[in-house]
Scaffold this motif. Structure first.
Motif, short mmCIF file in Angstrom:
data_model
loop_
_atom_site.label_atom_id
_atom_site.label_comp_id
_atom_site.label_asym_id
_atom_site.label_seq_id
_atom_site.Cartn_x
_atom_site.Cartn_y
_atom_site.Cartn_z
N ARG A 1 4.82 11.57 -6.55
CA ARG A 1 3.64 11.88 -7.34
C ARG A 1 2.94 10.57 -7.63
NH1 ARG A 1 7.70 14.54 -7.81
NH2 ARG A 1 8.81 13.26 -9.31
N GLY A 2 1.67 10.50 -7.34
CA GLY A 2 0.90 9.27 -7.54
C GLY A 2 0.95 8.37 -6.32
N PRO A 3 0.32 7.22 -6.45
CA PRO A 3 0.25 6.28 -5.32
C PRO A 3 1.64 5.75 -4.94
CG PRO A 3 -1.33 5.68 -7.05
CD PRO A 3 -0.45 6.76 -7.60
N VAL A 4 1.79 5.48 -3.66
CA VAL A 4 3.03 4.90 -3.14
C VAL A 4 2.78 3.42 -2.85
CG1 VAL A 4 4.67 4.92 -1.21
CG2 VAL A 4 3.79 7.07 -2.15
N ARG A 5 3.69 2.56 -3.27
CA ARG A 5 3.57 1.12 -3.07
C ARG A 5 4.67 0.66 -2.11
NH1 ARG A 5 4.52 -0.28 -8.03
NH2 ARG A 5 6.66 -0.93 -7.69
N GLU A 6 4.27 -0.13 -1.11
CA GLU A 6 5.22 -0.70 -0.15
C GLU A 6 4.81 -2.14 0.15
OE1 GLU A 6 6.32 1.86 3.36
OE2 GLU A 6 4.60 2.99 2.62
N PRO A 7 5.78 -3.04 0.33
CA PRO A 7 5.41 -4.40 0.70
C PRO A 7 4.94 -4.45 2.16
CG PRO A 7 7.80 -4.18 0.61
CD PRO A 7 7.22 -2.87 0.13
#
Length: 162
Positions: A145-151
């Motif tokens: 749920r919501g934005p996904v963050r990945e390096p």
């Protein structure tokens, strides 16, 4: 059996519910999208009715054991993903590598069909003979749920994976 010492937990025994059959036998990390295989479920562990209704789903989540990883080669700390010098050293829990402490893999793959205790799949990144620990239907309600963050290094690593 003696009780575990400080900072340890007792072992957990899991029984595979089936095995991956077909697909690939080599352990190459990339180009899994077009790989098709079967998951042959063990009738001694699950009844045929265990798959009732599964064919209504387009995707399943497969939990499996990286059984070809030598336990002595398991990483318990940090390393460079795939040993690549161009990627940063990160902890094994920040990676999806196969040489992790419990050698457990999880993949969401396409379900091509269900025939009793045989599941046809595509895009499962597990090789022929891999023990399957569990199968679950993919429910979009469990997506993040919501934005996904990945390096950036993770995006680079996955560029040719599928």
């Amino acid at each position: 059996m003696s009780s575990p010492g400080p900072g340890t937990s007792p072992p957990v025994a899991l029984v595979p519910i089936g095995r991956v059959r077909g697909g690939r036998d080599d352990l190459t990390d990339d180009r899994w999208a077009s790989v098709t295989a079967r998951i042959e479920l063990d009738p001694h562990v699950v009844e045929e009715s265990a798959t009732a209704g599964l064919d209504a789903f387009s995707h399943i989540e497969v939990v499996y054991l990286f059984d070809r990883v030598d336990p002595s080669g398991v990483c318990r700390g940090a390393r460079r993903p795939r040993g690549r010098a161009d990627l940063p050293e990160v902890g094994i829990l920040a990676q999806r590598a196969k040489d992790r402490p419990n050698r457990i893999g999880v993949t969401t793959c396409a379900l091509l069909g269900v025939d009793g205790l045989v599941l046809g799949v595509a895009g499962l990144d597990a090789v022929d003979g891999t023990p399957v620990l569990d199968v679950k239907p993919h429910l979009s309600g469990f997506d993040p749920r919501g934005p996904v963050r990945e390096p950036a290094w993770a995006l680079e690593l996955m560029r040719d994976y599928w």
